[in-house]
Design a protein around this motif. Structure first.
Motif, PDB file in Angstrom:
ATOM      1  N   VAL A 325      -0.452  -1.363  -6.263  1.00 22.09           N
ATOM      2  CA  VAL A 325      -1.261  -1.417  -5.036  1.00 22.09           C
ATOM      3  C   VAL A 325      -1.957  -0.067  -4.933  1.00 22.09           C
ATOM      4  CG1 VAL A 325      -1.196  -1.485  -2.518  1.00 22.09           C
ATOM      5  CG2 VAL A 325       0.174  -3.103  -3.842  1.00 22.09           C
ATOM      6  N   GLU A 326      -3.278  -0.082  -4.833  1.00 24.55           N
ATOM      7  CA  GLU A 326      -4.057   1.155  -4.814  1.00 24.55           C
ATOM      8  C   GLU A 326      -4.638   1.393  -3.420  1.00 24.55           C
ATOM      9  OE1 GLU A 326      -7.006   1.085  -7.903  1.00 24.55           O
ATOM     10  OE2 GLU A 326      -5.683  -0.021  -9.265  1.00 24.55           O
ATOM     11  N   ILE A 327      -4.409   2.599  -2.902  1.00 22.42           N
ATOM     12  CA  ILE A 327      -4.958   2.989  -1.605  1.00 22.42           C
ATOM     13  C   ILE A 327      -5.892   4.171  -1.824  1.00 22.42           C
ATOM     14  CG2 ILE A 327      -4.440   3.817   0.720  1.00 22.42           C
ATOM     15  CD1 ILE A 327      -1.771   2.416   0.557  1.00 22.42           C
ATOM     16  N   ARG A 333     -13.543   5.726   5.298  1.00 20.28           N
ATOM     17  CA  ARG A 333     -12.759   4.489   5.241  1.00 20.28           C
ATOM     18  C   ARG A 333     -11.492   4.672   4.416  1.00 20.28           C
ATOM     19  NH1 ARG A 333     -16.688   1.073   1.100  1.00 20.28           N
ATOM     20  NH2 ARG A 333     -16.242   2.334  -0.764  1.00 20.28           N
ATOM     21  N   ILE A 334     -10.585   3.716   4.588  1.00 17.75           N
ATOM     22  CA  ILE A 334      -9.413   3.558   3.721  1.00 17.75           C
ATOM     23  C   ILE A 334      -9.526   2.194   3.067  1.00 17.75           C
ATOM     24  CG2 ILE A 334      -6.913   3.246   3.647  1.00 17.75           C
ATOM     25  CD1 ILE A 334      -6.632   5.255   5.851  1.00 17.75           C
ATOM     26  N   SER A 335      -9.413   2.164   1.742  1.00 15.03           N
ATOM     27  CA  SER A 335      -9.493   0.906   0.994  1.00 15.03           C
ATOM     28  C   SER A 335      -8.128   0.604   0.389  1.00 15.03           C
ATOM     29  CB  SER A 335     -10.544   1.006  -0.114  1.00 15.03           C
ATOM     30  OG  SER A 335     -11.808   1.337   0.420  1.00 15.03           O
ATOM     31  N   THR A 403     -13.279 -10.087  -2.435  1.00 10.27           N
ATOM     32  CA  THR A 403     -12.588 -10.614  -3.607  1.00 10.27           C
ATOM     33  C   THR A 403     -13.654 -11.102  -4.575  1.00 10.27           C
ATOM     34  OG1 THR A 403     -10.823 -12.094  -4.387  1.00 10.27           O
ATOM     35  CG2 THR A 403     -12.334 -12.981  -2.722  1.00 10.27           C
ATOM     36  N   ASP A 404     -13.234 -11.650  -5.730  1.00 11.71           N
ATOM     37  CA  ASP A 404     -14.207 -12.208  -6.673  1.00 11.71           C
ATOM     38  C   ASP A 404     -14.047 -13.721  -6.743  1.00 11.71           C
ATOM     39  OD1 ASP A 404     -11.804 -12.394  -7.972  1.00 11.71           O
ATOM     40  OD2 ASP A 404     -12.376 -11.201  -9.707  1.00 11.71           O
ATOM     41  N   ASP A 405     -14.928 -14.366  -7.494  1.00  8.99           N
ATOM     42  CA  ASP A 405     -14.888 -15.830  -7.569  1.00  8.99           C
ATOM     43  C   ASP A 405     -13.579 -16.331  -8.166  1.00  8.99           C
ATOM     44  OD1 ASP A 405     -17.397 -15.948  -6.468  1.00  8.99           O
ATOM     45  OD2 ASP A 405     -18.436 -16.084  -8.401  1.00  8.99           O
ATOM     46  N   GLU A 406     -12.989 -15.538  -9.046  1.00 14.87           N
ATOM     47  CA  GLU A 406     -11.742 -15.950  -9.699  1.00 14.87           C
ATOM     48  C   GLU A 406     -10.512 -15.616  -8.858  1.00 14.87           C
ATOM     49  OE1 GLU A 406     -14.149 -14.134 -11.341  1.00 14.87           O
ATOM     50  OE2 GLU A 406     -14.974 -16.011 -12.162  1.00 14.87           O
ATOM     51  N   LEU A 411      -9.290  -6.866  -1.643  1.00 15.04           N
ATOM     52  CA  LEU A 411      -9.660  -5.525  -1.210  1.00 15.04           C
ATOM     53  C   LEU A 411     -10.009  -5.558   0.272  1.00 15.04           C
ATOM     54  CD1 LEU A 411     -10.486  -2.551  -1.783  1.00 15.04           C
ATOM     55  CD2 LEU A 411     -12.777  -3.422  -2.315  1.00 15.04           C
ATOM     56  N   ILE A 412      -9.332  -4.731   1.052  1.00 14.50           N
ATOM     57  CA  ILE A 412      -9.659  -4.613   2.466  1.00 14.50           C
ATOM     58  C   ILE A 412     -10.096  -3.179   2.742  1.00 14.50           C
ATOM     59  CG2 ILE A 412      -7.226  -4.191   3.125  1.00 14.50           C
ATOM     60  CD1 ILE A 412      -7.938  -5.617   5.817  1.00 14.50           C
ATOM     61  N   ASP A 413     -11.234  -3.032   3.396  1.00 12.77           N
ATOM     62  CA  ASP A 413     -11.780  -1.733   3.780  1.00 12.77           C
ATOM     63  C   ASP A 413     -11.596  -1.552   5.284  1.00 12.77           C
ATOM     64  OD1 ASP A 413     -12.622  -0.898   1.263  1.00 12.77           O
ATOM     65  OD2 ASP A 413     -14.548  -1.913   1.441  1.00 12.77           O
TER      66      ASP A 413
END
Length: 495
Positions: A325-327, A333-335, A403-406, A411-413
Motif C-alpha cells: 500500500v503506497e501513501i 494532497r495525500i494519495s 482506477t483502470d479498465d482492468e 487510488l484515492i486522492d
C-alpha cells in the motif's frame, strides 16, 4: 463453546450489519434452519450471520430484558441440532453457544460462510418428506434461491475469498497466542478465557480459523493476517510505504523522503500508519471569528478521512499480489494507492462520482469482520461516504477516486484544506459548502476590521496574504464589499 464476539454487540447490532443478525423469540427449527442455510450460502460474501434464539424483537430491535429459553430445553435443542445439521447438504455445522443475558439463557448460533457452498436444507426439517431447497439472504430476509439467484449461487461455489482459504504453509507456532488473546479481550469474547488453557487447534477451530477435514486441518489466511508476528512471509510486500514530496511529485520528483516501512498484522499496520500520519502530517488551525464565542477549528486533513482511507486500503487489498500500500504526501494532497482495484460489480460512473461504492463481492470478508469487531471499519459501503462527509465538514474539497479498465488498482486522492496551501485557491474546484465557509470567514473579519491592511486581515484568518487577495476579489465580484480611499483606505460592506 463461546463465540468470538461480545453478545451485547450482537443484541444491539453493533459492529455487525443488522441484516446479518436474526432474533428468534423461541425455538422454531423450520425457519431457523432455512436461515442457517442462507447464512452459510452467503451469496453476498458478507461473512455469514448470527441467530439469537430466545430474543423477541420489535421493528428489528431486541426487546430487553430478553425472553430467554428455559434451561431444561437447552439440551434437547442442541441434540435436535445434531440431527438437523446432518440434513444440510453438503454437511454443515454451525457454532453454538449458550449465553446468559438479563438473567436468562439464550442460544447464540454463529453461521460462518461455508467453504463447500452452495448448501441445501429441507424446507421443513421436521417433516418426513424432505424437499431440499437452496436458501439465501435478501436484505434481512431469508428466501429460496431461484432462477438467476440460484445460478449466481452455484457460480460462486468455487470462489472462496482468499482470506477464508486454508494455507498449507502456515503452522500453529506462526500464530501468536498473545495477539489472539488481546483481540478476544478487546471484542469482549468469552473465548479469551480459553487462551493457554485449551490446545491452539481447538481454539482456532472455535474461531472458525481452520479449514479441511480433521485429518488435514489447515490454518486460514486470515489467521496469519490478524495474529502472525510476520505475516509478510506468507503475503510478500504486505506493508505500507509512505513517501513525502515536499515540492510535489511532478514539480520535483528527486526531492523526496521515505518514512520507515510499516509491517505486521493488518490491525498493527492500520494503527501504526494512522499514528504516523497523525504525528507527522495532520495539522490543526484555530481561527477566532468576530461575534462568535467558539473559534473555528479545522485541519489540513481530517483524521476520519485518513482513517477510513487507510483502513479500506488494507481491508480490500489483494494479499496475493506482491505490491505494498503506497501513501504519497504532497503539499496539496495525500494519495493512497492499493492493489487490486474495485470489484467489477461497481460501475465506472459510481467510481467517478466517488459518493458510495456498493460491491456485491468482498475480497476479504473474514478480515472485514475482524476489523469491524475492533471498530477499525464500519459496515459495508460506508467508507467513501464517511470520507467525503468528514472532508465537507472540515471545509475541504472532496476526495477523488481513480482506477483502470482492468480494475488493477484503487487510488484515492484526499485534497489538503485550502487554508494550508501556499498557492492561490482555485475556487471553481471547491465544493459550495467549503467556498461559502471561506468567504464567510473573510467577510466577517473585514467587517470587524475595515481599516486593517490585507496582511493584518490575512493573519486574523490565518491564511496567506495571497490567498486573501483572491478571496477579496471573489467577494468584490459578488457585490459584497468595495474599497474606498487611497493608501490603506477602508472597506465598505455592501450586503
Amino acid at each position: 463453546m463461546a463465540i468470538p464476539i461480545n453478545i451485547e454487540d450482537l443484541l444491539n447490532k453493533r459492529k455487525i450489519e443488522s441484516d446479518r443478525i436474526e432474533f428468534k423469540e423461541g425455538w422454531n427449527p423450520v425457519k431457523i434452519y432455512r436461515s442457517i442455510c442462507a447464512f452459510a450460502n452467503d451469496i453476498d460474501n458478507l461473512g455469514g450471520g448470527y441467530i439469537l434464539v430466545g430474543v423477541k424483537e420489535k421493528n428489528g430491535i431486541a426487546e430487553r430484558p430478553v425472553k430467554g429459553i428455559p434451561i431444561e430445553q437447552l439440551d434437547d435443542i442442541q441434540q435436535q441440532m445434531v440431527r438437523y445439521n446432518n440434513m444440510i447438504e453438503p454437511y454443515y455445522q454451525p457454532r453454538i453457544a449458550v449465553e446468559e443475558v438479563d438473567g436468562q439463557q439464550i442460544l447464540a448460533i454463529w453461521v460462518p460462510s461455508g467453504i463447500e457452498r452452495p448448501y441445501t436444507v429441507p424446507s421443513d426439517v421436521t417433516s418426513k418428506h424432505k424437499n431440499k431447497l437452496f436458501y439465501i439472504r435478501f436484505g434481512s430476509n431469508t428466501i429460496e434461491a431461484k432462477g438467476e439467484q440460484l445460478d449466481q449461487l452455484r457460480e460462486m461455489s468455487a470462489k472462496v475469498p482468499f482470506d477464508d482459504r486454508g494455507n498449507d504453509e502456515i503452522r500453529y507456532d506462526d500464530i501468536s497466542l498473545v495477539q489472539v488473546r488481546d483481540y478476544l479481550v478487546k471484542v469482549g469474547s468469552k473465548l479469551s478465557n480459553d487462551v493457554g488453557r485449551t490446545p491452539i487447534e481447538e481454539l482456532l477451530s472455535n474461531m472458525n480459523l481452520l479449514s479441511g477435514p480433521t485429518e488435514q486441518r489447515r490454518i486460514k489466511n486470515v489467521a496469519a493476517m490478524m495474529f502472525c508476528e510476520q505475516p509478510d512471509k506468507f503475503f510478500p510486500y504486505s506493508q505500507v510505504e509512505i513517501v513525502f514530496f515536499p515540492e510535489g511529485r511532478e514539480r520535483n520528483p528527486d526531492n523526496m523522503t521515505e518514512a520507515p516501512v510499516i509491517r505486521g498484522t493488518v490491525p498493527h499496520m492500520i494503527s501504526s500508519t494512522l499514528d504516523y500520519l497523525k504525528t507527522n502530517v495532520i495539522k490543526e488551525r484555530i481561527v477566532k471569528v468576530p461575534n462568535k464565542q467558539e473559534p473555528l477549528k479545522y485541519f489540513n486533513y481530517p483524521y476520519a478521512a485518513l482513517e477510513e482511507s487507510v483502513t479500506n486500503a488494507l481491508y480490500h487489498r489483494d494479499y496475493r499480489l506482491y505490491e505494498p500500500v503506497e501513501i504519497t504526501i504532497e503539499p496539496h494532497r495525500i494519495s493512497i494507492l492499493s492493489y487490486a482495484g474495485p470489484d467489477r460489480s461497481i460501475s465506472a460512473e459510481a467510481i467517478k462520482l466517488a459518493k458510495s461504492l456498493r460491491s456485491r463481492r468482498y475480497k476479504n470478508r473474514r478480515l472485514g469482520d475482524f476489523l469491524k469487531e475492533l471498530g477499525l471499519t464500519e459496515g459495508r459501503a460506508t467508507g467513501i461516504p464517511t470520507i467525503q462527509a468528514s472532508l465537507e465538514a472540515n471545509g475541504s474539497p472532496l476526495a477523488t477516486i481513480e482506477t483502470d479498465d482492468e480494475r488493477t488498482f484503487f487510488l484515492i486522492d484526499i485534497p489538503c484544506h485550502p487554508h494550508f496551501l501556499n498557492e492561490p485557491m482555485l475556487f471553481k474546484d471547491l465544493p459550495h459548502g467549503a467556498l461559502k465557509g471561506l468567504l464567510a470567514d473573510a467577510y466577517n473579519v473585514i467587517k470587524a476590521h475595515p481599516y486593517e491592511t490585507r496582511k493584518q486581515l490575512a493573519d486574523r484568518i490565518d491564511i496567506t496574504e495571497r490567498n486573501l487577495r483572491h478571496l477579496i476579489d471573489d467577494l468584490k465580484e459578488r457585490g459584497y464589499l468595495k474599497r474606498k480611499g487611497r493608501g490603506n483606505g477602508y472597506w465598505i460592506i455592501l450586503k
